[in-house]
Motif scaffolding. Sequence first.
Motif, short mmCIF file in Angstrom:
data_model
loop_
_atom_site.label_atom_id
_atom_site.label_comp_id
_atom_site.label_asym_id
_atom_site.label_seq_id
_atom_site.Cartn_x
_atom_site.Cartn_y
_atom_site.Cartn_z
N ALA A 190 0.82 -1.21 0.00
CA ALA A 190 0.00 0.00 0.00
C ALA A 190 0.86 1.26 0.00
N LYS A 191 2.02 1.19 0.62
CA LYS A 191 2.93 2.34 0.67
C LYS A 191 3.81 2.43 -0.58
N THR A 192 3.87 1.34 -1.35
CA THR A 192 4.79 1.28 -2.50
C THR A 192 4.08 1.47 -3.84
N LEU A 193 2.98 0.75 -4.02
CA LEU A 193 2.28 0.76 -5.32
C LEU A 193 1.19 1.83 -5.29
N THR A 194 1.61 3.06 -5.37
CA THR A 194 0.67 4.18 -5.22
C THR A 194 0.26 4.79 -6.56
N ASN A 195 0.66 4.16 -7.66
CA ASN A 195 0.32 4.67 -8.99
C ASN A 195 -0.31 3.53 -9.79
N LYS A 196 -1.64 3.55 -9.89
CA LYS A 196 -2.35 2.44 -10.54
C LYS A 196 -2.03 2.33 -12.03
N SER A 197 -1.54 3.39 -12.64
CA SER A 197 -1.19 3.30 -14.06
C SER A 197 0.04 2.42 -14.27
N LEU A 198 0.77 2.13 -13.18
CA LEU A 198 1.97 1.30 -13.28
C LEU A 198 1.85 -0.03 -12.54
N SER A 199 0.93 -0.15 -11.60
CA SER A 199 0.93 -1.32 -10.72
C SER A 199 0.03 -2.46 -11.16
N GLY A 200 -0.67 -2.30 -12.29
CA GLY A 200 -1.55 -3.36 -12.76
C GLY A 200 -1.26 -3.75 -14.19
N LEU A 201 0.02 -3.76 -14.57
CA LEU A 201 0.39 -4.06 -15.95
C LEU A 201 0.14 -5.54 -16.24
N SER A 202 -0.06 -5.82 -17.52
CA SER A 202 -0.50 -7.17 -17.88
C SER A 202 0.63 -8.13 -18.21
N SER A 203 1.86 -7.63 -18.36
CA SER A 203 2.93 -8.54 -18.77
C SER A 203 4.29 -8.01 -18.33
N GLY A 204 5.27 -8.93 -18.32
CA GLY A 204 6.63 -8.53 -18.02
C GLY A 204 7.19 -7.59 -19.08
N GLY A 205 6.74 -7.75 -20.32
CA GLY A 205 7.18 -6.86 -21.38
C GLY A 205 6.78 -5.42 -21.10
N LYS A 206 5.59 -5.23 -20.52
CA LYS A 206 5.15 -3.86 -20.21
C LYS A 206 5.91 -3.30 -19.01
#
Length: 334
Positions: A190-206
Amino acid sequence: MTIKTTLGLALSLTVLSIAAPACAADLVLYDALDFAGPVAKAFQAKTGLTVDIVEPGSTGETLGKIAAEGNNPQFDIVWLDGSAVMERMAADHVLQPVPTDEFDKIAWTDLGKSLIPQSHAFLPTGTSTTAIEVNTKKVKADKMPKSWADLQGFAGSVAAKDPNLSGPAYQWLAGLFQTNGVDAGKELLAKTLTNKSLSGLSSGGKVNKAVLTGDASVGINQDSAIFSKIAAGEPVVAVYPSEGSVSLPQGLGISARTQHMDAARKFIEFVTSADGQAAMQNGDDTDFFYIPIVKGVNPKPGRETSIAYTHLDDATASAHETEWKQWYKEKFVQ
């Protein structure tokens, strides 16, 4: 979207919305791994047996397809990253135990032996783990993170995959909870993943793309994805967290309802042979950079293998799979 590849005399690729029944080939293989195609092609060349390869997309999408088929499964074997999801399918009687004599035929390394599940729910064919991906042009050497806890200092600029789509990401999430404790692990994220545009990516490539473009300072990524970029000359490194690294086996599982057990056995034996292991390294994408667990097989050049592994409690991880994936989705996915 389902991608179905039939290996006949020539390799063909067909895009289907519904999988065809498992009747045209000697085996139907569901997978979410880069090397499945080259391995199946080499298998056919060696044995003459044909393989239908069905790649629904990510590990999550493959699991979704299997779940949707219910009591009418269309696959004979499944090949995925992550021990917890394989154990769960075995517990649900989607998979049957891999015969003991198939394990006995393989010259396992010590690491390989340690990855064999007591349940025989799957047969491990290699492994990797999750590491911290850092762009060395974006983060100075004295600012490098050394632990998962250090990622709080990069809050808002950490790229990560959605465990609902990524098998490696779920293995990492369950491993983090095992290492830190569930409540402390949730608090850390909760303290680290504070930007949802980056924390729910669909693949390692992204994740790779976010780190390389600078959209993210660091990423939480499968280490084989990082090594594929290092091999390509990209300015990234893999940092193994001081808390330890949870192993991420690639596993072959056999459908509880397969009618092609003899062919499934032959495929397992081929994958763990010298020819099969060579085919698993015949490419440049993420999964080709796995760590071999069969004696006499070396990894691709530059691939780190001296890693302080811990192993996941698969029973706990599989029991909480739905709950923890849903929690992650609600908190960190747009």
